[in-house]
Design an enzyme around this catalytic site. Structure first.
Site, PDB file in Angstrom:
ATOM      1  N   ASN A 215      -4.512   2.466 -13.419  1.00 18.09           N
ATOM      2  CA  ASN A 215      -3.452   1.564 -12.846  1.00 18.09           C
ATOM      3  C   ASN A 215      -1.842   1.967 -13.092  1.00 18.09           C
ATOM      4  OD1 ASN A 215      -2.605  -1.191 -11.921  1.00 18.09           O
ATOM      5  ND2 ASN A 215      -1.572  -1.512 -13.890  1.00 18.09           N
TER       6      ASN A 215
ATOM      7  N   MET B 246      -3.539  -6.998  -7.484  1.00 20.09           N
ATOM      8  CA  MET B 246      -2.907  -8.161  -8.276  1.00 20.09           C
ATOM      9  C   MET B 246      -3.945  -9.282  -8.946  1.00 20.09           C
ATOM     10  SD  MET B 246       0.131  -6.964  -8.292  1.00 20.09           S
ATOM     11  CE  MET B 246       0.863  -8.371  -9.087  1.00 20.09           C
ATOM     12  N   ARG B 247      -5.102  -8.593  -9.395  1.00 19.53           N
ATOM     13  CA  ARG B 247      -6.035  -9.422  -9.808  1.00 19.53           C
ATOM     14  C   ARG B 247      -6.383  -8.938 -11.178  1.00 19.53           C
ATOM     15  NH1 ARG B 247      -7.095 -14.519  -7.807  1.00 19.53           N
ATOM     16  NH2 ARG B 247      -6.589 -14.286  -5.541  1.00 19.53           N
TER      17      ARG B 247
ATOM     18  N   GLY C 190       0.746  -1.125   0.168  1.00 17.54           N
ATOM     19  CA  GLY C 190      -0.046   0.046   0.013  1.00 17.54           C
ATOM     20  C   GLY C 190       0.731   1.337   0.079  1.00 17.54           C
TER      21      GLY C 190
ATOM     22  N   LEU D  56      -8.945  -8.346 -14.158  1.00 24.03           N
ATOM     23  CA  LEU D  56     -10.199  -7.779 -14.020  1.00 24.03           C
ATOM     24  C   LEU D  56     -10.830  -8.127 -15.304  1.00 24.03           C
ATOM     25  CD1 LEU D  56      -9.751  -4.265 -12.579  1.00 24.03           C
ATOM     26  CD2 LEU D  56     -10.804  -6.172 -11.422  1.00 24.03           C
TER      27      LEU D  56
ATOM     28  N   HIS E 102       1.928   0.926 -13.137  1.00 33.42           N
ATOM     29  CA  HIS E 102       2.584  -0.413 -13.389  1.00 33.42           C
ATOM     30  C   HIS E 102       3.932   0.080 -13.412  1.00 33.42           C
ATOM     31  CE1 HIS E 102       3.239  -4.291 -15.430  1.00 33.42           C
ATOM     32  NE2 HIS E 102       3.999  -3.656 -16.248  1.00 33.42           N
TER      33      HIS E 102
END
Ligand SMILES: Nc1nc2c(c(=O)[nH]1)N[C@@H](CN(C=O)c1ccc(C(=O)N[C@@H](CCC(=O)O)C(=O)O)cc1)CN2
Ligand SMILES: NCC(=O)N[C@@H]1O[C@H](COP(=O)([O-])[O-])[C@@H](O)[C@H]1O
Length: 213
Positions: free
Chosen positions: A104, A87-88, A11, A90, A106
């Site tokens: 996002n 970390m999923r 986080g 979508l 990255h």
């Protein structure tokens, strides 16, 4: 602008958003943080800063769709969804629920080194420059329209940890900056291209390896 932030881990990018808001530099609120992992340290940051949070675990749902529906419900009312180390992957269904409203961060200069362990990919490839990218999220992984990028040098003695920490120090500036631009209505998406009104596109950082020839 109301933010919904999705996390899975430490986080530190969430913390950068919190710090920006609390310092007055980021005219937003974090209305909900959602983690897919119960033990994510990001949730300790929510407790410390009295930010509402939910844990929504994939294994508690029989299907990906039911999992995502729970997240979509929890995000109702937000103006922007921020993936900050989430970390999923979508689904199209999720993304269509928030058209051009999901961003996002990255840890590479997309389209290089997509997916997980982008820092390790850059190291193993032997890149001398990598970086980080804030992009809109589309169904295709880490391939959405680029909002902003920052270059980060790869040093000869770098490990995955030292490189990741260096990239993170740039992420912590890039993500709040991108969120602020969006809150100011300065970000316009035209197909694959994103233009930020008033941003400085002219200057690049010095190329450290470039010698006088
Ligand atoms: N449809 C999209 N989903 C997500 C995107 C995106 O651009 N489009 N960005 C990612 C963030 N991300 C890199 O920035 C990323 C996250 C997760 C993975 C991944 O391979 N996850 C595996 C394993 C999950 C786990 O171990 O818990 C998986 O989900 O199968 C790659 C890249 C967020 N989602
Ligand atoms: N493909 C997604 C990905 O690798 N995201 C990366 O996970 C880290 C999360 O750190 P944080 O939890 O301290 O913000 C960040 O480096 C982010 O770029």
């Amino acid at each position: 602008m109301k933010l919904g932030v999705l996390v899975s881990g430490r986080g530190s990018n969430l913390q950068a958003l919190i710090d920006g808001i609390e310092s007055g530099k980021l005219p937003c609120s974090i209305d909900i943080v959602i983690s897919d992992r119960e033990k994510a340290y990001a949730l300790e940051r929510c407790k410390r800063h009295k930010i509402p949070y939910l844990v929504i675990k994939r294994k508690d749902f029989s299907t990906q769709e039911a999992f995502e529906e729970e997240i979509i419900k929890a995000l109702s009312g937000v103006d922007l969804v921020v993936l900050a180390g989430f970390m999923r992957i979508l689904s199209e269904h999720f993304i269509k629920a928030f058209p051009m409203k999901i961003i996002n961060i990255h840890p590479s200069l997309t389209p290089a080194f997509l997916g997980k362990s982008a820092q390790r990919q850059a190291l193993e490839y032997g890149s001398r420059i990598t970086g980080c990218t804030v992009h809109f999220v589309t169904e295709e992984l880490d391939s959405g329209p680029v909002i902003v990028q920052a270059c980060v040098p790869v040093l000869p003695d770098d490990t995955e940890e030292t490189l990741s920490e260096r990239i993170l120090s740039y992420e912590h500036r890039l993500l709040p900056q991108a969120v602020r631009w969006i809150s100011e209505g300065r970000v316009k998406v035209m197909g694959r291209k994103v233009v930020v009104h008033g941003a400085n596109y002219g200057t690049l950082p010095a190329n450290p390896q470039l010698e006088v020839f």
